[in-house]
Design an enzyme around this catalytic site. Structure first.
Site, PDB file in Angstrom:
ATOM      1  N   GLU A 159      15.078 -61.321 -46.944  1.00 46.89           N
ATOM      2  CA  GLU A 159      13.686 -60.885 -47.001  1.00 46.89           C
ATOM      3  C   GLU A 159      12.889 -61.482 -48.158  1.00 46.89           C
ATOM      4  OE1 GLU A 159      13.946 -56.604 -47.083  1.00 46.89           O
ATOM      5  OE2 GLU A 159      14.587 -56.472 -45.012  1.00 46.89           O
ATOM      6  N   GLU A 340      19.300 -56.117 -40.005  1.00 48.58           N
ATOM      7  CA  GLU A 340      19.063 -54.759 -40.515  1.00 48.58           C
ATOM      8  C   GLU A 340      18.192 -54.003 -39.524  1.00 48.58           C
ATOM      9  OE1 GLU A 340      17.411 -54.283 -44.468  1.00 48.58           O
ATOM     10  OE2 GLU A 340      18.718 -55.880 -45.239  1.00 48.58           O
TER      11      GLU A 340
HETATM   12  O1  IFM Z   1      17.128 -50.915 -48.393  1.00 48.12           O
HETATM   13  C1  IFM Z   1      16.358 -51.979 -47.901  1.00 48.12           C
HETATM   14  C2  IFM Z   1      17.135 -53.267 -47.939  1.00 48.12           C
HETATM   15  O2  IFM Z   1      17.601 -53.551 -49.210  1.00 48.12           O
HETATM   16  C3  IFM Z   1      16.267 -54.405 -47.488  1.00 48.12           C
HETATM   17  N1  IFM Z   1      15.632 -54.129 -46.239  1.00 48.12           N
HETATM   18  C4  IFM Z   1      14.979 -52.856 -46.067  1.00 48.12           C
HETATM   19  C5  IFM Z   1      15.914 -51.730 -46.491  1.00 48.12           C
HETATM   20  C6  IFM Z   1      15.206 -50.372 -46.310  1.00 48.12           C
HETATM   21  O3  IFM Z   1      14.052 -50.318 -47.074  1.00 48.12           O
END
Ligand code: IFM
Length: 430
Positions: A159, A340
């Site tokens: 990200e 994710e």
């Molecule tokens: O916890 C985070 C993660 O580190 C990166 N993506 C989003 C998740 C939730 O906010």
């Protein structure tokens, strides 16, 4: 459709779970947490889930979930010393962890940068400084040689939007800088770092797949009149990264930015950034609505009366299908992993039970959304639940719980939530 060889996994990140602050260098998140009013509960990552201490137990837990793969990140400040040399203790920790995972037949999906930049590099400008991209490549060189044979899949960055925009542009994440120029310059150097690291990975481990993880919050107009605003927000927050990586260009919105805000792009940069990747990691949690502002800009607006998670994020599974199908139309995508997806919920523990049926439903509907995207032709080959266990949720500290596994932060007890049990049941059915 989500049948083998589809890969199911769980994900974590180093700073959010490891603790053991005293055995690594200071990173930007240690510094940020120490500043007043940065973290909702004034906490930090010093202890977290004490994963460095409990890693064997955690691997048993991962194996018990019947997942195919575990996505973790390497803490740069745990494996490299300030002089650029290797911290052997850190390397040994990860080698043992990766070896134990492989012994259990769990595939290792390793992210090289999930936001914990060594502070000594931030002191030189961090991601605003082009040299940090080269430092990232040097770090990648060291770890990819040290972990030879132990990694199934490398992601360079997690990200970059969050590192650049949240960290340097609006300052709600480390290092807490609030400057549009800093944000846009940081984004370019992060992407350059991705490209340079890809070259190193291709050289050091040509047989290991490599790619990048991007987060997307698809943008929707509040009204018909806000369509352009939503498109511009999409270019600024989402397409900025994927277009650079897959097509070697920034969206046309770049030309509307003041000249000093636009990144300095050296002649080869975009070619380095856009070399071919084996997979695209997609992180999806929610969609965002936008409306236009008086000066023709865009601003976020929350819809009233919609279902939300404990983060205040709208629960909109269809957005995942819409995102994947639209990316598939816009780009020639490599294979995709959902790296994710998950939800923070206000979990309550009743003895040794956490009956998080709202999270079960979130996973259920989002897995169906992935299935729908596959049926519509998107090549999605894996799904990673965020997160294996409750952990340090950045600016929200420990107040938000994303885990399939509940962490009692007083005793460090790990308790499988109902969602973990149902995820396991689903995977065992295959
Ligand atoms: O916890 C985070 C993660 O580190 C990166 N993506 C989003 C998740 C939730 O906010």
């Amino acid at each position: 459709m989500l049948k083998p060889p589809f890969t199911f996994g769980v994900a974590t990140a180093s700073f959010q779970i490891e603790g053991a602050r005293d055995t690594r260098l200071t990173c930007i998140w240690d510094t940020f947490c120490a500043e007043p009013n940065t973290i909702a509960d004034q906490s930090n990552g010093d202890i977290a889930c004490q994963h460095v201490q409990y890693w064997q137990q955690d691997i048993d837990m991962i194996a018990d979930l019947a997942v195919d793969a575990y996505r973790l990140s390497i803490s740069w400040p745990r494996v490299i010393n300030q002089d650029g040399n290797v911290n052997q203790q850190g390397i040994t920790f990860y080698r043992k962890l990766l070896t134990a995972l492989k012994a259990r037949n769990i595939k290792t999906y390793v992210t090289l940068y999930h936001w914990d930049l060594p502070q000594y590099l931030e002191d030189e400008g961090g991601w605003q400084n082009r040299d940090t991209a080269y430092a990232f490549a040097a770090y990648t060189d060291i770890v990819s040689l040290a972990f030879k044979g132990l990694v199934d899949s490398y992601a360079t960055l997690n990200e970059p939007f969050c590192s650049a925009y949240l960290g340097y542009e609006i300052g709600v994440h480390a290092p807490g800088i609030k400057s549009q120029k800093a944000g846009r310059h940081a984004a370019h150097h992060l992407l350059l770092g991705h490209g340079l690291a890809m070259k190193i990975l291709r050289k050091n481990c040509p047989d290991v797949e490599a790619g990048i993880v991007l987060n997307f919050s698809p943008t929707y107009p509040l009204t018909e009149e806000d369509k352009l605003a939503a498109q511009r927000a999409d270019q600024y927050h989402n397409q900025w990264y994927i277009k650079a990586v897959l097509e070697g260009q920034y969206p046309s919105l770049i030309n509307e930015l003041p000249l000093d805000v636009q990144p300095n792009i050296a002649p080869d940069d975009m070619a380095i950034i856009s070399q071919s990747i084996d997979f695209l990691g997609v992180n999806y949690y929610t969609r965002i609505h936008y409306q236009k502002t008086a000066d023709d800009g865009f601003e976020e607006v929350a819809l009233p009366d919609v279902a939300i998670t404990d983060m205040g994020w709208e629960i909109y599974p269809q957005g995942l299908t819409e995102l994947l199908t639209s990316l598939n139309k816009l780009y020639t995508l490599p294979k995709v992993y959902i790296t994710e997806n998950g939800a923070a919920m206000a979990d309550t523990r009743q003895g040794n039970q956490v009956l998080d049926y709202d999270r079960v439903s979130y996973y259920h509907t989002h897995l169906n959304a992935v299935d729908d995207a596959i049926k519509q032709g998107v090549d999605v080959q894996g799904y990673f639940a965020w997160s294996l266990m409750d952990n340090f949720e950045w600016a929200y500290g420990y107040e938000k719980r994303f885990g399939l596994v509940y962490i009692d932060y007083i005793t460090q007890q790990r308790i499988l939530k109902e969602s973990a049990k149902q995820y396991r049941a689903l995977l065992k059915q295959r």
